[in-house]
Design a protein around this motif. Structure first.
Motif, PDB file in Angstrom:
ATOM      1  N   ALA A 177      41.474 -12.453  12.686  1.00 45.66           N
ATOM      2  CA  ALA A 177      42.817 -13.000  12.521  1.00 45.66           C
ATOM      3  C   ALA A 177      43.014 -13.481  11.085  1.00 45.66           C
ATOM      4  O   ALA A 177      44.049 -13.228  10.466  1.00 45.66           O
ATOM      5  CB  ALA A 177      43.038 -14.146  13.504  1.00 45.66           C
ATOM      6  N   GLU A 178      41.990 -14.143  10.567  1.00 45.30           N
ATOM      7  CA  GLU A 178      42.049 -14.626   9.196  1.00 45.30           C
ATOM      8  C   GLU A 178      42.207 -13.456   8.224  1.00 45.30           C
ATOM      9  O   GLU A 178      43.043 -13.481   7.325  1.00 45.30           O
ATOM     10  CB  GLU A 178      40.752 -15.380   8.895  1.00 45.30           C
ATOM     11  CG  GLU A 178      40.898 -16.470   7.860  1.00 45.30           C
ATOM     12  CD  GLU A 178      39.612 -17.283   7.793  1.00 45.30           C
ATOM     13  OE1 GLU A 178      38.939 -17.224   6.744  1.00 45.30           O
ATOM     14  OE2 GLU A 178      39.269 -17.941   8.811  1.00 45.30           O
ATOM     15  N   GLU A 179      41.399 -12.410   8.458  1.00 49.74           N
ATOM     16  CA  GLU A 179      41.460 -11.203   7.629  1.00 49.74           C
ATOM     17  C   GLU A 179      42.885 -10.623   7.624  1.00 49.74           C
ATOM     18  O   GLU A 179      43.354 -10.103   6.616  1.00 49.74           O
ATOM     19  CB  GLU A 179      40.469 -10.194   8.227  1.00 49.74           C
ATOM     20  CG  GLU A 179      40.139  -8.977   7.388  1.00 49.74           C
ATOM     21  CD  GLU A 179      39.237  -8.009   8.179  1.00 49.74           C
ATOM     22  OE1 GLU A 179      38.207  -8.462   8.744  1.00 49.74           O
ATOM     23  OE2 GLU A 179      39.574  -6.807   8.256  1.00 49.74           O
ATOM     24  N   LEU A 180      43.578 -10.694   8.791  1.00 54.28           N
ATOM     25  CA  LEU A 180      44.916 -10.115   8.922  1.00 54.28           C
ATOM     26  C   LEU A 180      46.012 -11.107   8.522  1.00 54.28           C
ATOM     27  O   LEU A 180      47.197 -10.759   8.526  1.00 54.28           O
ATOM     28  CB  LEU A 180      45.168  -9.681  10.364  1.00 54.28           C
ATOM     29  CG  LEU A 180      44.291  -8.563  10.917  1.00 54.28           C
ATOM     30  CD1 LEU A 180      44.564  -8.359  12.409  1.00 54.28           C
ATOM     31  CD2 LEU A 180      44.544  -7.267  10.154  1.00 54.28           C
ATOM     32  N   GLY A 181      45.648 -12.343   8.215  1.00 51.03           N
ATOM     33  CA  GLY A 181      46.627 -13.348   7.877  1.00 51.03           C
ATOM     34  C   GLY A 181      47.450 -13.823   9.069  1.00 51.03           C
ATOM     35  O   GLY A 181      48.605 -14.215   8.920  1.00 51.03           O
ATOM     36  N   LEU A 182      46.869 -13.783  10.280  1.00 53.88           N
ATOM     37  CA  LEU A 182      47.560 -14.251  11.490  1.00 53.88           C
ATOM     38  C   LEU A 182      47.083 -15.647  11.824  1.00 53.88           C
ATOM     39  O   LEU A 182      45.881 -15.908  11.811  1.00 53.88           O
ATOM     40  CB  LEU A 182      47.197 -13.373  12.688  1.00 53.88           C
ATOM     41  CG  LEU A 182      47.810 -11.974  12.781  1.00 53.88           C
ATOM     42  CD1 LEU A 182      47.233 -11.257  13.991  1.00 53.88           C
ATOM     43  CD2 LEU A 182      49.318 -12.107  12.902  1.00 53.88           C
ATOM     44  N   SER A 183      48.013 -16.535  12.161  1.00 49.90           N
ATOM     45  CA  SER A 183      47.519 -17.825  12.618  1.00 49.90           C
ATOM     46  C   SER A 183      47.467 -17.814  14.134  1.00 49.90           C
ATOM     47  O   SER A 183      48.466 -17.552  14.806  1.00 49.90           O
ATOM     48  CB  SER A 183      48.403 -18.957  12.070  1.00 49.90           C
ATOM     49  OG  SER A 183      49.372 -19.326  13.013  1.00 49.90           O
ATOM     50  N   MET A 184      46.289 -18.003  14.686  1.00 52.55           N
ATOM     51  CA  MET A 184      46.100 -17.917  16.137  1.00 52.55           C
ATOM     52  C   MET A 184      45.475 -19.205  16.642  1.00 52.55           C
ATOM     53  O   MET A 184      44.459 -19.645  16.114  1.00 52.55           O
ATOM     54  CB  MET A 184      45.157 -16.760  16.474  1.00 52.55           C
ATOM     55  CG  MET A 184      45.722 -15.396  16.123  1.00 52.55           C
ATOM     56  SD  MET A 184      44.641 -14.077  16.749  1.00 52.55           S
ATOM     57  CE  MET A 184      45.350 -13.844  18.357  1.00 52.55           C
ATOM     58  N   ASP A 185      46.074 -19.764  17.716  1.00 53.03           N
ATOM     59  CA  ASP A 185      45.447 -20.937  18.321  1.00 53.03           C
ATOM     60  C   ASP A 185      44.403 -20.486  19.343  1.00 53.03           C
ATOM     61  O   ASP A 185      44.221 -19.286  19.587  1.00 53.03           O
ATOM     62  CB  ASP A 185      46.504 -21.841  18.965  1.00 53.03           C
ATOM     63  CG  ASP A 185      47.313 -21.113  20.014  1.00 53.03           C
ATOM     64  OD1 ASP A 185      46.900 -20.013  20.438  1.00 53.03           O
ATOM     65  OD2 ASP A 185      48.376 -21.639  20.419  1.00 53.03           O
ATOM     66  N   GLY A 186      43.722 -21.458  19.935  1.00 52.27           N
ATOM     67  CA  GLY A 186      42.649 -21.147  20.886  1.00 52.27           C
ATOM     68  C   GLY A 186      43.125 -20.322  22.066  1.00 52.27           C
ATOM     69  O   GLY A 186      42.430 -19.411  22.520  1.00 52.27           O
ATOM     70  N   ALA A 187      44.341 -20.613  22.554  1.00 54.50           N
ATOM     71  CA  ALA A 187      44.860 -19.876  23.708  1.00 54.50           C
ATOM     72  C   ALA A 187      45.084 -18.408  23.345  1.00 54.50           C
ATOM     73  O   ALA A 187      44.778 -17.507  24.132  1.00 54.50           O
ATOM     74  CB  ALA A 187      46.178 -20.505  24.178  1.00 54.50           C
ATOM     75  N   ALA A 188      45.603 -18.180  22.147  1.00 54.70           N
ATOM     76  CA  ALA A 188      45.866 -16.802  21.724  1.00 54.70           C
ATOM     77  C   ALA A 188      44.559 -16.031  21.573  1.00 54.70           C
ATOM     78  O   ALA A 188      44.461 -14.864  21.964  1.00 54.70           O
ATOM     79  CB  ALA A 188      46.652 -16.793  20.413  1.00 54.70           C
ATOM     80  N   VAL A 189      43.525 -16.702  21.009  1.00 48.15           N
ATOM     81  CA  VAL A 189      42.222 -16.048  20.872  1.00 48.15           C
ATOM     82  C   VAL A 189      41.680 -15.676  22.249  1.00 48.15           C
ATOM     83  O   VAL A 189      41.198 -14.564  22.475  1.00 48.15           O
ATOM     84  CB  VAL A 189      41.225 -16.955  20.110  1.00 48.15           C
ATOM     85  CG1 VAL A 189      39.819 -16.381  20.178  1.00 48.15           C
ATOM     86  CG2 VAL A 189      41.658 -17.124  18.655  1.00 48.15           C
ATOM     87  N   GLY A 190      41.804 -16.608  23.198  1.00 48.08           N
ATOM     88  CA  GLY A 190      41.348 -16.337  24.569  1.00 48.08           C
ATOM     89  C   GLY A 190      42.098 -15.168  25.184  1.00 48.08           C
ATOM     90  O   GLY A 190      41.512 -14.320  25.875  1.00 48.08           O
ATOM     91  N   GLN A 191      43.403 -15.119  24.910  1.00 47.32           N
ATOM     92  CA  GLN A 191      44.228 -14.023  25.413  1.00 47.32           C
ATOM     93  C   GLN A 191      43.734 -12.675  24.872  1.00 47.32           C
ATOM     94  O   GLN A 191      43.615 -11.701  25.611  1.00 47.32           O
ATOM     95  CB  GLN A 191      45.687 -14.266  24.985  1.00 47.32           C
ATOM     96  CG  GLN A 191      46.677 -13.222  25.436  1.00 47.32           C
ATOM     97  CD  GLN A 191      46.823 -13.224  26.949  1.00 47.32           C
ATOM     98  OE1 GLN A 191      47.042 -14.266  27.562  1.00 47.32           O
ATOM     99  NE2 GLN A 191      46.642 -12.055  27.561  1.00 47.32           N
ATOM    100  N   VAL A 192      43.436 -12.652  23.567  1.00 50.34           N
ATOM    101  CA  VAL A 192      42.949 -11.409  22.945  1.00 50.34           C
ATOM    102  C   VAL A 192      41.646 -10.971  23.608  1.00 50.34           C
ATOM    103  O   VAL A 192      41.460  -9.794  23.938  1.00 50.34           O
ATOM    104  CB  VAL A 192      42.755 -11.590  21.423  1.00 50.34           C
ATOM    105  CG1 VAL A 192      42.014 -10.399  20.818  1.00 50.34           C
ATOM    106  CG2 VAL A 192      44.100 -11.772  20.731  1.00 50.34           C
TER     107      VAL A 192
END
Lengths: 526, 526
Positions: B347-362
């Protein structure tokens, strides 16, 4: 005097599967294991049971479905957890339960990794190796130990690296496999380190070598290790593996056997190398590099022009080995020498009587069709039909008037595919429509439905595999498509090929030939 | 103390062009020469003037169009004809007229080839070398001599091979390049032979090495030669060349410079290696092997899952060199085994800000989709879209109402494919029909036609590759199909994936994502 042996340990099914973009089914892995046994490697590492549910299934099915004639199947795992007990270690239990006679466990021999990655002491690092080897040996296993990061570890702390070696030997390991895990070593360094280890190893343990190609020297590093005393080489078919790949066994085996005088494969097996290499590439749908040493399609291809006749006269002055020794062949790129002898031998094999003109016709057809993208090596049934046609034969089972296939996406997002075929069977016109979960499936159902009344034997024929390859990828979906279709009637199986810029047309041709071949077989049986 | 230098002699434009399936225009060759100079090799061998009219044109244009900052351009040829005179020898005249300050001539050093291929005496063989070197030197050229088949020649008749060496040195050759023309040598043999030659060479001549990869050891053989005293290495970019290819300079240069402590390129140039390698692959339309050491896209790619965070903490414990030293970079591959750390880093590499829930979703999405047959490692663009969707993003460029594709075989055997798409772009409904040479091609044309009015940027996006893999092949045409689609907008390229039991549906999903990603890129540029 018999030559000394260097054992071949294949890890295509474990380390090779780390290559980017490949994922094999359990069925694929079983087929690859059969090929490896057919080639005659000593060991086949099948996977890491426990780390991966697919690998558990692989070992379960291997126990009942695989009949290995030459190779020993090996399960891979690691030493016990730091500060844990062998008796309740899940990894070790999975290894025992995999049911193989030999296991290979990875052990850490770089002090940095023990202290930083495992967060434990060097003494505990050694105890983990010692305990785990003893436990597995007590459970009746032959135990190979992969010493991870050995060359980096030896450079940083040779005393610790050698302590791990000695502990593994004393605990009863059959093999100490020195791994260049990061792949950064060069041959002279490998040779020095292996020689140092060879001086320390006591007992009957065999020294092995496991390299990665990060410096482009995996093969040379393995040869250097053998020169220093290793007698066991690990690698993968076609150099599959993480990053730049593992040691390519299709290169290292002929180097050891033809150039360094060691025995690696049982007598008469080396000439299977090219075919096994191609077969595995095909199962994984991962084209073989034409430039691959020994087995690549360009490996013995001469562009020499004027020199072709000189090469034909004195091949050993222009080829470093005879390509037939590895099952490959010389190719002259200026004149496609398809070989009348091969065609005549194939005709005899099929029981076809072919005169010189028919053989000439086959050679012309092959040249033209291979230029268009056909590849008959893998399509035995299509080759037979082509050869029959050269003798004047024509299939009289059915003729197709027209075919149509429609795929609709509804507004609900559902995809529906429907095919209509109009065919003549003798003087009867049959029109059938069928649905399928894709164009080929729908056409297959419709055509079969139209023919099965006249040919009940077709009910036993079913498609077993369907492979698609796009050739000349530079123009993407405008490129030529090659379809290979496998079918079976329960007694034997055959492969047909279709090539076209239209994937539906290519599939259709392969399907039509597949059914014709099935009908021909049924006819011959009666 | 300054490091010792090993000269790099690039023969991509001469020997490299012998690779099967490549043919470069004069303009291509000029662009490659610019890249080689940008990289900073010592010598660029441009071709064989006289043997090839294109090469005559190359040298003529090079003299006016090429501005080389670092490299010396070299023309290639051979010694004079047997029993001929240097003054009226066409090959030597062409070499002089090519107008380069340095020339490289091939000389025969295997007695067999002198007596059989040239049909002359060994004395005349030596005289041909002596005369030709003196003639070229008298014409003001620096003369490099390629000793063809040197290692085989030395094995058969070392006295003759060394006579040729001595004669070349005495006649004034600047370099004696020992060639393993058939590519059959192994490193320890090369090291011994080069050491033997080094003991015989008098004067200031430099010993060079020229290998082919028929044993998979071209790089290791070159390193072995340097260890024995060679200070000049010949090879090609990306290992282009006849059969298995020449020594790969993109591998041997970093090995010499980063691991053996020699200087090969001017300071600051090694980090251009990956970009030059890719650039040349592109000019020749010959995809770079992802597994290529140092420069391949997989060379520093990690699949490690659990270990990704450990790698991020201590890269030098897992990477044999820092990839930035050769202009490459670390990549973390995302697959079902990915942990939260991998996703967050991606996500960092892509410049996306993701919270914990979004990471879990992925992670949940990846598990489910990979179980269905998706494989995101190879499909960076689809992964990015999936990660964006997990943050609540939805593509608003267009929405599809329905799609239909029809393939007809006429009674004449012609196949025609036609696709109709109905899409909404904002509140406009677009209905378009297009023909194509297959379903994907037809759908691509129709969809693009429907969208390009609203999104002119799409006209720059084109499909570059299309790969199909049938998964779980046991049920053949009823199995699941995985489609990978590569696209490019001329500046960068991306890959999308579609999976379905219906190949049309799988292709359609990959195509839709490919266009969405292209639109997203165009939007970010503005």
């Amino acid at each position: 005097m018999a030559a000394e042996t260097v054992e071949v340990f294949d890890t295509t099914l474990r380390d090779g599967m780390q290559v980017e973009g490949v994922s094999a089914t359990v069925a694929d892995k079983l087929r690859i294991a059969e090929q490896l046994d057919h080639l005659g490697v000593h060991f086949i590492e099948g996977g890491w049971p426990g780390a991966n549910p697919k690998d558990v299934e692989f070992f379960a099915r291997a126990a009942t479905e695989l009949r290995l004639g030459t190779s020993v199947l090996v399960a891979f795992g690691s030493t016990r957890r730091p500060m844990g007990k062998v008796d309740d270690d899940a990894t070790l239990r999975n290894l025992v339960e995999a049911g193989t006679s030999a296991v290979c466990i990875v052990a850490k021999s770089w002090d940095y990794h023990v202290e930083q990655a495992l967060q434990t002491t060097l003494d505990e690092g050694v105890a983990m190796v010692d305990d785990s080897v003893r436990f597995l040996a007590a459970n009746g296993k032959r135990v190979l130990v992969d010493l991870e990061h050995f060359f980096d570890g030896f450079a940083h702390n040779p005393e610790f690296a050698l302590r791990v070696v000695e502990s593994a030997v004393q605990a009863g390991a059959s093999h100490l496999v020195l791994c260049d895990t990061n792949g950064g070593s060069l041959p002279h360094h490998v040779e020095e380190v292996v020689a140092a280890v060879a001086r320390h190893v006591r007992g009957d343990a065999t020294i092995g070598i496991h390299c990665h190609d990060d410096t482009g020297c995996a093969v040379a590093n393995s040869l250097a290790a053998v020169r220093a005393g290793a007698r066991h080489v690990q690698g993968t078919l076609n150099g599959l593996g993480e990053r730049t790949g593992n040691t390519n066994l299709t290169t290292v085996i002929p180097n050891l056997q033809l150039k360094m005088g060691f025995d690696c494969l049982p007598e008469g097996r080396l000439e299977r190398l090219t075919s096994v290499s191609n077969h595995v590439a095909e199962v994984l749908n991962r084209p073989l590099n034409p430039q691959a040493p020994y087995v690549g399609s360009s490996a013995f291809a001469h562009k020499a022009g004027l020199h072709v006749s000189a090469i034909a006269r004195a091949k050993d002055a222009y080829e470093h080995v005879a390509p037939e020794q590895v099952g490959n062949g010389t190719r002259f790129l200026v004149s496609e020498m398809a070989g009348r002898a091969t065609i005549s031998m194939k005709a005899e094999e099929l029981g076809l009587s072919m005169d010189g003109a028919a053989v000439g016709q086959v050679i012309d057809d092959l040249k033209r069709l291979e230029h268009d993208g056909y590849h008959f090596e893998a399509a035995d049934a299509s080759l037979e039909l082509l050869m029959r046609r050269a003798t004047g034969w024509q299939q009289g089972f059915f003729s197709v008037e027209s075919m149509r296939v429609i795929t609709d996406e509804t507004s609900g997002g559902e995809f529906v595919t429907e095919a209509t075929v109009k065919v003549w069977v003798g003087d009867r016109r049959e029109v059938r429509t069928a649905e399928g979960n894709g164009p080929v499936n729908a056409i297959d159902r419709a055509l079969r439905d139209a023919l099965v009344g006249a040919y009940p034997a077709l009910s036993r024929v079913h498609l077993t595999d369907y492979k698609v390859r796009i050739l000349d990828s530079s123009s993407a979906t405008g490129a030529v498509t090659r379809v290979l279709l496998d079918a079976s009637d329960g007694e034997s199986s055959w492969t047909t090929i279709g090539v076209s810029s239209n994937i539906i047309e290519a599939s259709w041709h392969a399907l039509e030939e597949s059914l014709v071949y099935g009908l021909l077989r049924a006819q011959r049986r009666n």
